[in-house]
Write a protein that holds these residues in place. Structure first.
Motif, PDB file in Angstrom:
ATOM      1  N   SER A 163       0.830  -1.197   0.000  1.00 22.37           N
ATOM      2  CA  SER A 163       0.000   0.000   0.000  1.00 22.37           C
ATOM      3  C   SER A 163       0.865   1.247   0.000  1.00 22.37           C
ATOM      4  CB  SER A 163      -0.919  -0.014   1.233  1.00 22.37           C
ATOM      5  OG  SER A 163      -1.592   1.221   1.383  1.00 22.37           O
ATOM      6  N   THR A 164       0.256   2.360  -0.395  1.00 25.19           N
ATOM      7  CA  THR A 164       0.973   3.629  -0.348  1.00 25.19           C
ATOM      8  C   THR A 164       1.075   4.169   1.073  1.00 25.19           C
ATOM      9  OG1 THR A 164      -1.115   4.675  -0.991  1.00 25.19           O
ATOM     10  CG2 THR A 164       0.523   4.360  -2.714  1.00 25.19           C
ATOM     11  N   ASP A 165       0.579   3.426   2.062  1.00 27.34           N
ATOM     12  CA  ASP A 165       0.857   3.792   3.450  1.00 27.34           C
ATOM     13  C   ASP A 165       2.204   3.227   3.905  1.00 27.34           C
ATOM     14  OD1 ASP A 165       0.426   1.092   3.885  1.00 27.34           O
ATOM     15  OD2 ASP A 165      -1.482   1.352   4.919  1.00 27.34           O
ATOM     16  N   GLY A 166       2.929   2.567   2.968  1.00 26.40           N
ATOM     17  CA  GLY A 166       4.270   2.068   3.245  1.00 26.40           C
ATOM     18  C   GLY A 166       4.313   0.692   3.877  1.00 26.40           C
ATOM     19  N   LYS A 167       3.182   0.049   4.043  1.00 25.61           N
ATOM     20  CA  LYS A 167       3.143  -1.226   4.759  1.00 25.61           C
ATOM     21  C   LYS A 167       2.817  -2.385   3.826  1.00 25.61           C
ATOM     22  CE  LYS A 167       1.719   0.904   9.138  1.00 25.61           C
ATOM     23  NZ  LYS A 167       1.917   2.286   8.676  1.00 25.61           N
ATOM     24  N   CYS A 168       3.330  -3.543   4.198  1.00 23.19           N
ATOM     25  CA  CYS A 168       2.984  -4.796   3.547  1.00 23.19           C
ATOM     26  C   CYS A 168       2.220  -5.637   4.559  1.00 23.19           C
ATOM     27  CB  CYS A 168       4.242  -5.528   3.072  1.00 23.19           C
ATOM     28  SG  CYS A 168       3.933  -7.145   2.315  1.00 23.19           S
ATOM     29  N   ARG A 169       1.113  -6.199   4.145  1.00 24.74           N
ATOM     30  CA  ARG A 169       0.268  -6.968   5.056  1.00 24.74           C
ATOM     31  C   ARG A 169      -0.059  -8.330   4.449  1.00 24.74           C
ATOM     32  NH1 ARG A 169      -1.410  -1.609   5.047  1.00 24.74           N
ATOM     33  NH2 ARG A 169      -1.646  -0.600   7.085  1.00 24.74           N
ATOM     34  N   VAL A 170      -0.332  -9.291   5.335  1.00 22.47           N
ATOM     35  CA  VAL A 170      -0.747 -10.628   4.912  1.00 22.47           C
ATOM     36  C   VAL A 170      -2.088 -10.926   5.575  1.00 22.47           C
ATOM     37  CG1 VAL A 170      -0.201 -13.074   4.880  1.00 22.47           C
ATOM     38  CG2 VAL A 170       1.631 -11.393   4.618  1.00 22.47           C
ATOM     39  N   PHE A 171      -3.062 -11.339   4.762  1.00 16.56           N
ATOM     40  CA  PHE A 171      -4.415 -11.618   5.257  1.00 16.56           C
ATOM     41  C   PHE A 171      -4.807 -13.055   4.945  1.00 16.56           C
ATOM     42  CE2 PHE A 171      -4.351  -7.078   4.215  1.00 16.56           C
ATOM     43  CZ  PHE A 171      -4.853  -6.515   5.373  1.00 16.56           C
ATOM     44  N   SER A 172      -5.760 -13.545   5.729  1.00 20.75           N
ATOM     45  CA  SER A 172      -6.419 -14.801   5.406  1.00 20.75           C
ATOM     46  C   SER A 172      -7.650 -14.490   4.569  1.00 20.75           C
ATOM     47  CB  SER A 172      -6.834 -15.542   6.681  1.00 20.75           C
ATOM     48  OG  SER A 172      -7.670 -16.646   6.355  1.00 20.75           O
ATOM     49  N   THR A 173      -7.848 -15.256   3.484  1.00 21.66           N
ATOM     50  CA  THR A 173      -9.014 -15.056   2.621  1.00 21.66           C
ATOM     51  C   THR A 173      -9.880 -16.314   2.601  1.00 21.66           C
ATOM     52  OG1 THR A 173      -7.911 -15.842   0.607  1.00 21.66           O
ATOM     53  CG2 THR A 173      -7.660 -13.499   1.180  1.00 21.66           C
ATOM     54  N   PHE A 174      -9.847 -17.074   3.686  1.00 18.09           N
ATOM     55  CA  PHE A 174     -10.586 -18.333   3.735  1.00 18.09           C
ATOM     56  C   PHE A 174     -12.090 -18.073   3.613  1.00 18.09           C
ATOM     57  CE2 PHE A 174     -12.829 -21.803   5.794  1.00 18.09           C
ATOM     58  CZ  PHE A 174     -12.206 -22.921   5.261  1.00 18.09           C
ATOM     59  N   ILE A 175     -12.709 -18.706   2.621  1.00 20.45           N
ATOM     60  CA  ILE A 175     -14.151 -18.575   2.387  1.00 20.45           C
ATOM     61  C   ILE A 175     -14.778 -19.960   2.475  1.00 20.45           C
ATOM     62  CG2 ILE A 175     -15.942 -17.875   0.748  1.00 20.45           C
ATOM     63  CD1 ILE A 175     -13.967 -15.888  -0.430  1.00 20.45           C
ATOM     64  N   LYS A 176     -15.702 -20.111   3.375  1.00 21.25           N
ATOM     65  CA  LYS A 176     -16.371 -21.397   3.569  1.00 21.25           C
ATOM     66  C   LYS A 176     -17.144 -21.770   2.309  1.00 21.25           C
ATOM     67  CE  LYS A 176     -19.383 -23.869   6.780  1.00 21.25           C
ATOM     68  NZ  LYS A 176     -20.247 -23.769   7.989  1.00 21.25           N
TER      69      LYS A 176
END
Length: 379
Positions: A163-176
Motif C-alpha cells: 500500500s501507499t501507506d508504506g506497509k505490507c500486510r498478509v491476510f487470510s481469505t478463507f471462504i467457507k
C-alpha cells in the motif's frame, strides 16, 4: 544477452498478461481497452479488442487453467471474460468500490481473484454456482491508503498486499464453501476471512510490487525509497531484511527461484537480487550486463558522484555520464518498467522465461537458460 524478443505494441503499456500456452498476450495501451495479440511467423497480429471499461484498465490477469481473463479499471469495475464462439464475452463483477480498482490477480486454484483499490480496500471475488454470478467480499479498515499490489500464497488462502501507506500486510481469505481447511491445525490458513496475519512496517515510503517465493516461505516487496525487502518465516516472528541500492525505485518483482529475485522499475533495467548460503540477500547484477556489478566499486562511484554534485563540479558531464551508464546496462526498455510476468508453468520451482512491459510501449521476452552460469548457484 538474455532478451529474445522485443516488440513495441503501443505508445505506452499499463499492464499485460499471457494466455495459458503463451501464444497470445493481452495488454492495455494506456486507455480503456484491452488488446489481444497473437504471435504468428515472428509477427504480432491483433485478434481482439475488449471494450467494456470506461476508464484506464489498471490490471489484467489471464488464468492458466480455465482460460478466463479478468480485468479491473479506474472506473471501479471488474469484468471476467470468457471465450465463446471465437468472441470474448464479459461478465460484470460488482466490486462495491468508491475509488479506482488498481490491481488484480487470480488465485493459484483460480476459484478466486483479488482486487486492490484506491478505496483502502481489497476485494476477494468468487463465483457462486447457485446464483450464477460473481460475488465479492471486502477486506476493509486495514489499509490506511491505496492498495497498490496483491500476491497469492501457493496455499490459495493467504494474500499479501502492499500500500501507499508504506506497509505490507498478509491476510487470510478463507471462504467457507470455496476453500478447504488446511490439515495442519492452527495454521494461518485456518484463520477467518479478513484476519490480518502480519503487518510489516519496513518501508517509510510507498510500497509497490509484492511476490511470494515458489514454496511460499519467503515474501519480497519493494519501496519507493530504492529499497527491496525480504521476509522469511512469515508469521508471528518473521525474519526481515532490507536491501538498499543506488538506482531508481522498483515497481515490481518476480522470484525466478527460491533464492533469486528480479526487480524492475523506474531505472528501466532489470536487476537481480540473490541470497547467499547464509540467507543474506544482496544486489548481484543487471540483466544484460557483461559482468556482475562490484558492490564496492558501485558504492565508491556513487560517493564520488554525490561529492561532485554537492560541490557543483562538472554538472553537465556527470549527468550525461550517468545517463549513458544507465543506457549501457540494458537498452531494452526506454522508460519505466511497470510489470514483470512469469512465462513458466504455474508451480514451477524455477522461472526460465519471463516478460516485462513498460511506459515505452514495449513488451520484452527474456530467457535465462544461457545465463545460469552468470547468475550463480542460487539460480
Amino acid at each position: 544477452m538474455a532478451v529474445v524478443d522485443v516488440h513495441r505494441f503501443a505508445e505506452s503499456i499499463t499492464c499485460h498478461a499471457w494466455s495459458p500456452d503463451h501464444s497470445m498476450v493481452a495488454l492495455c495501451p494506456n486507455n480503456n481497452e484491452v488488446h489481444i495479440y497473437k504471435s504468428s511467423q515472428d509477427q504480432w497480429e491483433r485478434l481482439h479488442v475488449l471494450e467494456k471499461h470506461d476508464q484506464i484498465v489498471s490490471g489484467i490477469d489471464w488464468s492458466s487453467k480455465s482460460n478466463k481473463i479478468v480485468t479491473v479499471s479506474h472506473d471501479r469495475n471488474s469484468y471476467v471474460w470468457n471465450l465463446e464462439g471465437g468472441e470474448w464475452v464479459p461478465t460484470l463483477v460488482i466490486l462495491r468500490l468508491n475509488r479506482a480498482a488498481l490491481c488484480v490477480q487470480w488465485s493459484p486454484k483460480e476459484n478466486k481473484f483479488a482486487v486492490g483499490s484506491g478505496a483502502k480496500t481489497v476485494c476477494i471475488c468468487y463465483y457462486e454456482q447457485e446464483n450464477n454470478w460473481w460475488v465479492s467480499k471486502l477486506i476493509r479498515k486495514r489499509h490506511e491508503s491505496s492498495v497498490t499490489n496483491v500476491a497469492w500464497h501457493p496455499n490459495n488462502v493467504l494474500l499479501a498486499t502492499t500500500s501507499t501507506d508504506g506497509k505490507c500486510r498478509v491476510f487470510s481469505t478463507f471462504i467457507k464453501g470455496v476453500d478447504t481447511k488446511d490439515p495442519k491445525a492452527g495454521s494461518p490458513a485456518e484463520s477467518k476471512f479478513g484476519e490480518q496475519i502480519l503487518q510489516l512496517d519496513l518501508s517509510y515510503s510507498w510500497a509497490f510490487g509484492v511476490k511470494w517465493s515458489p514454496s511460499g516461505n519467503t515474501l519480497a516487496y519493494v519501496g519507493h525509497s530504492s529499497m527491496i525487502y525480504f521476509v522469511d518465516d512469515v508469521g508471528p516472528s518473521p525474519l526481515a531484511q532490507s536491501v538498499a541500492f543506488r538506482d531508481l525505485p522498483l515497481r515490481d518483482v518476480l522470484f525466478i527461484s527460491e533464492k533469486m529475485v528480479i526487480g524492475v522499475g523506474y531505472d528501466s533495467n532489470a536487476m537481480v537480487f540473490a541470497a547467499d548460503d547464509t540467507g543474506i540477500w544482496s544486489f548481484i547484477r543487471y540483466i544484460g550486463e557483461q559482468k556482475a556489478a562490484s558492490s564496492g566499486a558501485s558504492y565508491s562511484s556513487q560517493f564520488s558522484e554525490a561529492f561532485t554534485k554537492f560541490y557543483g563540479q562538472s554538472k553537465a558531464t556527470t549527468a550525461n555520464e550517468a545517463s549513458e551508464s544507465s543506457k549501457s546496462r540494458g537498452g531494452v526498455h526506454d522508460n519505466c518498467i511497470n510489470s514483470i510476468v512469469s512465462l513458466s508453468q504455474a508451480g514451477s520451482p524455477k522461472v526460465m522465461r519471463f516478460s516485462t512491459s513498460g511506459l515505452d510501449g514495449k513488451i520484452a521476452i527474456w530467457n535465462l537458460e544461457n545465463m545460469q552460469e552468470e547468475l550463480g548457484h542460487q539460480f
